[in-house]
Write an enzyme that holds these catalytic residues in place. Sequence first.
Site, PDB file in Angstrom:
ATOM      1  N   ASN A   9       0.882  -1.160   0.000  1.00  0.00           N
ATOM      2  CA  ASN A   9       0.000   0.000   0.000  1.00  0.00           C
ATOM      3  C   ASN A   9       0.921   1.212   0.000  1.00  0.00           C
ATOM      4  OD1 ASN A   9      -1.634   2.189   0.543  1.00  0.00           O
ATOM      5  ND2 ASN A   9      -2.821   1.146   2.121  1.00  0.00           N
ATOM      6  N   ARG A  11       0.486   4.211   0.404  1.00  0.00           N
ATOM      7  CA  ARG A  11       0.163   5.231   1.405  1.00  0.00           C
ATOM      8  C   ARG A  11       0.672   4.854   2.795  1.00  0.00           C
ATOM      9  NH1 ARG A  11      -5.795   6.844   1.395  1.00  0.00           N
ATOM     10  NH2 ARG A  11      -4.913   8.539   2.621  1.00  0.00           N
ATOM     11  N   CYS A  12       1.147   3.635   2.949  1.00  0.00           N
ATOM     12  CA  CYS A  12       1.604   3.129   4.252  1.00  0.00           C
ATOM     13  C   CYS A  12       3.113   3.301   4.378  1.00  0.00           C
ATOM     14  CB  CYS A  12       1.231   1.651   4.377  1.00  0.00           C
ATOM     15  SG  CYS A  12       1.947   0.819   5.806  1.00  0.00           S
ATOM     16  N   SER A  13       3.553   4.013   5.413  1.00  0.00           N
ATOM     17  CA  SER A  13       4.989   4.253   5.581  1.00  0.00           C
ATOM     18  C   SER A  13       5.764   2.955   5.819  1.00  0.00           C
ATOM     19  CB  SER A  13       5.243   5.243   6.717  1.00  0.00           C
ATOM     20  OG  SER A  13       4.796   4.715   7.945  1.00  0.00           O
ATOM     21  N   ARG A  16       6.190   1.255   2.482  1.00  0.00           N
ATOM     22  CA  ARG A  16       7.211   1.951   1.679  1.00  0.00           C
ATOM     23  C   ARG A  16       8.618   1.621   2.179  1.00  0.00           C
ATOM     24  NH1 ARG A  16       3.624   6.333   2.452  1.00  0.00           N
ATOM     25  NH2 ARG A  16       5.160   7.323   3.814  1.00  0.00           N
TER      26      ARG A  16
END
Length: 114
Positions: A9, A11-13, A16
């Site tokens: 995802n 948007r998920c740190s 990433r």
Amino acid sequence: MGESVIYHNPRCSTSRKILELLRDNGIEPTVIQYLKTPPTRAELQKLIADAGIPVRAAVRSRDALYAELRLADASDDELLDALAEHPALIERPFVVTAKGTRLARPVDDVRELL
């Protein structure tokens, strides 16, 4: 090394960070944005089993949808059904390499797959 996969995802740190860690270690995984291309119930069941975790550990229990769907007392089968129907409830990221499958939370859990 065989094909590596990350259920990601962007948007998920944490997701990433894991993707960056894989790439920093010479692994260019297939990136599956599971919110756009959700895994099937059977795929989820296999990921969870291969990671060696209980089904409940793969569920984002702090998500508002978890409470809305009243999943606190749900069975494993009910949780799998909910994950398949509502991929936003899937804890992330799952990582698969030739060395195994892990739910990479915390980040260090993925290091044994490098």
